[in-house]
Design a protein around this motif. Structure first.
Motif, PDB file in Angstrom:
ATOM      1  N   ASP A 151       1.764  60.715  -9.097  1.00  0.00           N
ATOM      2  CA  ASP A 151       2.870  59.995  -9.279  1.00  0.00           C
ATOM      3  C   ASP A 151       2.735  58.524  -8.725  1.00  0.00           C
ATOM      4  N   ASP A 152       1.861  58.250  -7.862  1.00  0.00           N
ATOM      5  CA  ASP A 152       1.601  57.128  -7.178  1.00  0.00           C
ATOM      6  C   ASP A 152       0.754  56.355  -7.560  1.00  0.00           C
ATOM      7  N   TRP A 153       0.971  54.858  -7.435  1.00  0.00           N
ATOM      8  CA  TRP A 153       0.043  53.895  -7.852  1.00  0.00           C
ATOM      9  C   TRP A 153      -0.824  53.504  -6.481  1.00  0.00           C
ATOM     10  N   LYS A 154      -2.146  53.611  -6.817  1.00  0.00           N
ATOM     11  CA  LYS A 154      -3.075  53.357  -5.832  1.00  0.00           C
ATOM     12  C   LYS A 154      -4.108  52.165  -6.216  1.00  0.00           C
ATOM     13  N   VAL A 155      -4.639  51.531  -5.240  1.00  0.00           N
ATOM     14  CA  VAL A 155      -5.303  50.211  -5.342  1.00  0.00           C
ATOM     15  C   VAL A 155      -6.778  50.595  -5.795  1.00  0.00           C
ATOM     16  N   LEU A 156      -7.199  50.202  -6.835  1.00  0.00           N
ATOM     17  CA  LEU A 156      -8.659  50.543  -7.403  1.00  0.00           C
ATOM     18  C   LEU A 156      -9.647  49.433  -6.850  1.00  0.00           C
ATOM     19  N   ASN A 157      -9.098  48.246  -6.965  1.00  0.00           N
ATOM     20  CA  ASN A 157      -9.978  47.214  -6.185  1.00  0.00           C
ATOM     21  C   ASN A 157      -8.945  45.891  -6.401  1.00  0.00           C
TER      22      ASN A 157
END
Length: 163
Positions: A151-157
């Motif tokens: 459910d979370d947005w995470k930084v890929l790059n």
């Protein structure tokens, strides 16, 4: 008390003349149809804008938080926003060096200039948020790519370049 009564004019046999009602202004049918179509079109546009805003709000909020950490020089906070894949590629100590360098050059505020979210069967749900940030040597474009993990947005790059 004397009551006054309206009397019919002489020669009318005691009957009051008919009172003319003001004419009601009626819209023609085609006016109603066009008005309904215009109202429906406006409602559709508003609905699409709301849906687009809701679809990108999670990615946008996560990206804003990440960028705030970067600009404050908080490498631990920014690293905590990394996706599992990003953490596997970038050691935290190396990332801390990059954040220190960026914080020294960039102003403490960023203007979000664009955002998008896409869903794919191959890569899942991804997002991209872009910013303009003033720096000591010019204006930078910062692009943050995100991925949804659960459910979370995470930084890929992320990538930065001079405008």
């Amino acid at each position: 008390m004397a009551e006054e009564q309206a009397q019919a004019p002489a020669g009318t046999g005691g009957a009051m003349p008919p009172v003319e009602q003001p004419k009601k202004k009626r819209f023609k049918l085609w006016h109603k149809v066009v008005g309904g179509l215009v109202a429906g079109f406006v409602a559709l546009i508003v609905l699409l804008v709301v849906i687009a805003s809701l679809a990108t709000s999670g990615a946008s909020s996560a990206s804003d938080e990440f960028v705030d950490y970067l600009l404050e020089g908080d490498s631990a906070g920014a690293y905590s926003m990394f996706s599992t894949e990003a953490k596997a590629q970038v050691p935290e100590d190396r990332f801390a060096e990059v954040v220190t360098q960026m914080a020294a050059v960039l102003d403490e505020s960023a203007d979000q200039t664009g955002k998008s979210v896409e869903t794919s069967t191959e890569s899942g749900t991804t997002g991209e948020v872009t910013y303009e940030i003033n720096g000591s040597d010019g204006t930078y474009i910062l692009t943050v790519n995100l991925v949804k993990e659960g459910d979370d947005w995470k930084v890929l790059n992320f990538d930065s370049s001079l405008k």
